[in-house]
Write an enzyme that holds these catalytic residues in place. Structure first.
Site, mmCIF file in Angstrom:
data_model
loop_
_atom_site.group_PDB
_atom_site.id
_atom_site.type_symbol
_atom_site.label_atom_id
_atom_site.label_comp_id
_atom_site.label_asym_id
_atom_site.label_seq_id
_atom_site.Cartn_x
_atom_site.Cartn_y
_atom_site.Cartn_z
ATOM 1 N N GLU A 95 -38.633 17.664 47.664
ATOM 2 C CA GLU A 95 -37.485 18.068 46.314
ATOM 3 C C GLU A 95 -37.923 17.383 45.172
ATOM 4 O OE1 GLU A 95 -33.881 16.731 48.087
ATOM 5 O OE2 GLU A 95 -33.951 17.973 49.706
ATOM 6 N N GLU B 30 -35.995 24.656 56.284
ATOM 7 C CA GLU B 30 -34.606 23.858 56.756
ATOM 8 C C GLU B 30 -33.446 24.811 56.927
ATOM 9 O OE1 GLU B 30 -33.651 20.419 54.489
ATOM 10 O OE2 GLU B 30 -36.069 20.098 53.991
#
Length: 958
Positions: A733, A834
């Site tokens: 991220e 994910e």
């Protein structure tokens, strides 16, 4: 400080002083404990045992058995919690006192001392009524000693007291041992009950009056654990029984204790301003010095593994000038190998003004040694008030029916006067801004909308100009309440532009106010004077009273222009038909099976059947350590997934939560499972750039020490697992965080990639981020992601793959596909890493998942899909699971399995004159069946990924 408990001294008269044989009942005794009077406050100080909840304890040896112990607080690590002195006194002696000579304090630990004994039958007891079942044999083992003025040895006995309404109390002898004051002895025995009376009390007794009884530990287990467990499960399911003892504090603070603090019983507080919501009393956890301090109850032996439990608590807060804060219900679980697990059950925003209801659910995968439920959360100095706690086996709720939508009007724009042919009619300014009409906007439909709608009339070229904006939320608005249908997925598309005067990039957002709650319909960042496409989606699943759409975002004083706003329901089935054709083109391969080993002429016309048993395309799931203790989970996971990623167990905050204190055991266990089932693994993640996820000890390091820690993390992790993880998410991220970059400079990210590559050349190194594919976050738009990857590559970072997390709501295929198309220009493999979707309706959830799986599988740049879990209670989002907590496959799960089945190729036909059979199929493992005169021949073969036709020779002679 030792804790002393006492009951009144009463006389117990035995009709016979003769003990009967083992498992024979005693002659009745008359025994009565006087009632206790309850004051308005009753203090139970729990400070002396709170640390025991998270400490490693010495346990009596149970070999390798994981059978549940029926005894709560079996080693007295929680003081005398759940134990009661039988008309005598008892206290907990610390490890350094009251242990026999020749035994070290460390080997003994805390133990109970039963003193002031006036009769031989006086001792320590515990109620086990709810934990025993008729017809089973239970094994008893207790470590006991004696102390005091006596010569030689003394007998210690284990006894059951059996109380039945309308009949005399009877006693069942279990076993005895002879103990001298210099030794600990092990007392062993067995018992079995043909029927369970109203109460079953286990107790230890026996030494002469005046002799103290010492108890180090007690274990009672079923001789056939699986049978006992099944029996117990059946009993629990049949009833609707609260497993919490004394749930409304009607018996004072019995069965409750403080977790690092005091607990107090009240009938009112604050001069009568705080009274129970129900019942006559409530409890408070007070004198709290840590956020984890609270009120607790041990529920060991009353919860069963693989069963889901509903938890409901009525709570509020008091004191410390805090008016609102989070109260959380947590489960502490100690595994048989003495490891601690913490399960967050639920939390609620509690206030000092009123009672609030906390509701959640939990499930235990493995067989625990101990289980404690407790309330925690508020800052130190704030009392937690609890009026009641209920923990029951969760009721199985049938799924909602599939939504029936009449006249969905797919593709029809619900915006009034979208073309602005009637001025601003249907629109109104939100706030004190000014709306007017301009010309010169694009005449073509925004591309993502065009992909959904197909051929479309040109736009008018008119746009709404918004001026005099004094707040960011000001813009054009329209009410659309009556035009929306529940459970339809709506696509949003428009052209937007900003006026001059901006000092930096500006966000523009199409928003919906749904009963005054903000719903994101799409965002875009603008830093020039061009028209920009904005796109997004939404769905309404509960009937709203009003819904308003509005355009907002740029700083005050900056004009906004909006053209061609489209909001329309999407036709998913039409898109699916297109994706099936696309999938056939890019995923399947022409295969020619060349049969050899038999006479080709005799094979002509022979019927053959080809069946694919496994598709080799990577479809995996997130797993966690506790789940692999659940054989039902393991069976589903290993059957339907060929890749795995660990939810937390490889992250730095898990493997080294405290500096120098490493935990790789969880990851090792999970990796072993995957290797044993030929499941490939992704390494998630080496670093995480978002500061909130960085453990405190790392955040406290200076620059040099932090750099050393980063190097050690890289070396330690990648050297340990070299060649075992196929992928690594190197620095998670990076579009949403910058901790390491801020601390160590802009080159640190490329350094992480380069060093990881040097340490494990076999691993593909990924970037990984969220909201890339849905149009709702300008920080991680495909364009921003591309720029980010190129910057890394320019610094020499060996970026080998693009991770799109895929936590998405209300997905629309063309929006997802557009993001994949944009990222595909980099030529790197794309993985959904994910993926999860969420809807309260299982059928709609299944449709959402189908959208994502079909879009990914039909796109040539996508090379793998990882679900972020599939089992209820072990997902990061609510209403996202495919399998219910107790193993039932729900409607979304059925959709997933149907797609898995669809993506297996099957063919049948006849062998041609060349002895060949041709078909088109997905890469993976196949079987071919060929009947001959004497037998049916079955062979296995593999189709590898490729574009050109594949010839596979099948030797039928062997």
């Amino acid at each position: 400080m030792r804790r002393v408990f006492a009951c009144c001294f009463t006389t117990r008269v035995s009709n016979s002083n003769t003990r009967s044989n083992q498992n024979q009942t005693h002659t009745p005794h008359q025994h009565q404990r006087s009632g206790e009077t309850m004051e308005s406050q009753h203090v139970n100080n729990g400070n002396d045992n709170s640390a025991a909840l998270i400490a490693e304890h010495n346990k009596i040896n149970l070999s390798t058995s994981t059978a549940a112990n029926l005894i709560v607080n079996n080693d007295f690590s929680m003081g005398l919690h759940s134990w009661h002195p039988n008309c005598c006194h008892a206290f907990i002696a610390p490890a350094e006192s009251h242990y026999p000579e020749g035994t070290s304090a460390n080997s003994v630990g805390n133990h109970a001392v039963v003193t002031n004994r006036k009769e031989c039958w006086q001792g320590l007891e515990q109620d086990i009524t709810k934990k025993v079942s008729p017809g089973f044999t239970y094994l008893v083992s207790a470590s006991v000693g004696v102390s005091g003025p006596h010569q030689g040895s003394a007998d210690v006995l284990a006894t059951l007291k059996l109380e039945q309404r309308d009949s005399e109390t009877s006693y069942l002898f279990i076993g005895k041992t002879s103990v001298s004051k210099d030794n600990w002895e092990n007392l062993e025995g067995t018992f079995s009950l043909s029927a369970v009376p109203d109460r079953v009390i286990f107790y230890l007794e026996g030494p002469a009056p005046g002799v103290d009884l010492l108890i180090r530990s007690v274990v009672i287990t079923c001789s056939s654990p699986s049978e006992c467990e099944n029996k117990s499960i059946g009993c629990n399911i049949a009833g609707d029984e609260n497993i919490i003892l004394n749930p409304k504090f009607e018996d004072g603070l019995n069965n409750w204790s403080g977790r690092g603090c005091k607990i107090v019983l009240h009938d009112s507080m604050a001069d009568g301003k705080i009274v129970p919501l129900s019942g006559k009393v409530f409890a408070s956890a007070t004198e709290r010095t840590q956020s984890w301090n609270g009120i607790q109850q041990e529920i060991t032996g009353r919860v069963q593994r693989k069963l889901a439990y509903d938890v409901t608590a009525v709570v509020r807060i008091f004191g410390s000038n805090v008016t609102t804060t989070t109260v959380q219900a947590t489960l502490w679980v100690q595994t048989p190998n003495q490891r601690d697990q913490y399960i967050v059950i639920a939390n609620v925003q509690a206030t000092d003004k009123d009672w609030a209801q906390l509701h959640g659910k939990f499930l235990l995968n493995g067989s625990p040694a101990r289980v404690v439920i407790y309330m925690e959360g508020p800052p130190p100095g704030t009392d937690i008030l609890v009026n009641s706690l209920v923990v029951k086996h969760a009721e199985k709720i049938p799924p909602s029916p599939p939504p029936i939508i009449e006249n969905p009007a797919f593709g029809v724009n619900i915006i009034t006067n979208s073309e602005l042919s009637d001025g601003t009619n249907g629109w109104f300014p939100l706030g004190n801004c000014t709306l007017s009409i301009g010309t010169g906007s694009p005449h073509i439909l925004p591309p993502m909308a065009r992909d959904s709608l197909g051929p479309h009339e040109p736009l008018s070229g008119h746009y709404i100009l918004v001026t005099n904006r004094t707040q960011t939320w000001m813009g054009p608005a329209q009410m659309i309440t009556e035009k929306l249908k529940l459970f339809l997925t709506y696509q949003v598309a428009a052209w937007v532009r900003i006026g001059s005067g901006a000092t930096g990039p500006q966000n523009v957002n199409i928003a919906l106010g749904v009963d005054n709650q903000w719903v994101n319909g799409g965002q875009v960042e603008i830093n020039d004077d061009r028209w920009h496409e904005i796109g997004g989606s939404f769905r309404i699943e509960k009937q709203p009273s009003k819904v308003m759409v509005y355009i907002q975002g740029p700083a005050s004083g900056i004009d906004v222009m909006v053209a061609g706003l489209q909001i329309f329901p999407v036709d998913r089935e039409a898109r699916f038909r297109h994706l099936r054709r696309q999938t056939d083109k890019i995923r399947k391969r022409d295969v020619v099976l060349k049969l050899s080993g038999l006479d080709c002429s005799s094979m002509l016309g022979t019927f053959v059947k080809v069946k694919q048993t496994q598709n080799s395309f990577p479809i995996g799931s997130c797993i966690n350590r506790s789940q692999i203790d659940n054989e039902d989970f393991v069976k589903f996971f290993t059957k339907y997934f060929n890749w795995a990623v660990f939810g937390n167990e490889l992250k730095w905050y898990w493997t080294e939560s405290q500096q120098g204190n490493f935990n790789y055991k969880d990851a090792d266990d999970m990796l072993d499972l995957c290797l044993n089932h030929n499941i490939q693994t992704r390494g998630h993640c080496i670093f995480w750039e978002v500061q909130a996820t960085v453990q405190p000890w790392i955040q406290s390091l200076n620059k040099n020490d932090l750099m050393t820690a980063v190097q050690n993390r890289l070396t330690g992790l990648l050297a340990r697992y070299k060649g075992k993880f196929r992928h690594y998410d190197v620095n998670n991220e990076m579009l949403h965080g910058s901790f390491y970059q801020d601390k160590l400079g802009k080159d640190i990210r490329a350094y992480m990639f380069k060093t990881a590559h040097q340490l494990d050349l076999s691993a593909t190194l990924f970037v990984n981020d969220y909201h890339v594919e849905d149009g709702c976050d300008p920080r991680s738009s495909p364009e921003k992601y591309i720029e980010h990857i190129l910057n890394l590559q320019e610094q020499g970072a060996p970026v080998g793959g693009i991770g799109i997390q895929g936590h998405i709501d209300s997905p629309v295929g063309p929006i997802v596909c557009s993001a994949l198309d944009n990222l595909g220009i980099l030529g790197l493999p794309i993985w959904f890493t994910e993926l999860d979707v969420s809807s309260i309706n299982e059928y709609v959830r299944g449709e959402d998942l189908e959208v994502m799986l079909r879009e990914a599988f039909a796109h040539p740049a996508v090379e793998g899909i990882m679900l972020w879990g599939f089992w209820e209670l072990f997902m990061s989002r609510d209403s996202a699971h495919l399998v219910n907590a107790e193993g039932d496959i729900n409607e979304a799960g059925k959709k997933f399995l149907n797609l898995k089945q669809e993506w297996l190729s099957h063919a049948q036909g006849h062998v041609d004159e060349q002895g060949e059979f041709a078909f088109r199929g997905f890469p993976g493992t196949y079987t071919i069946e060929i009947p001959t005169l004497h037998k049916k021949i079955v062979k296995t073969f593999v189709v590898d990924k490729g574009e050109s036709p594949l010839v596979v020779t099948i030797d039928l002679s062997s």
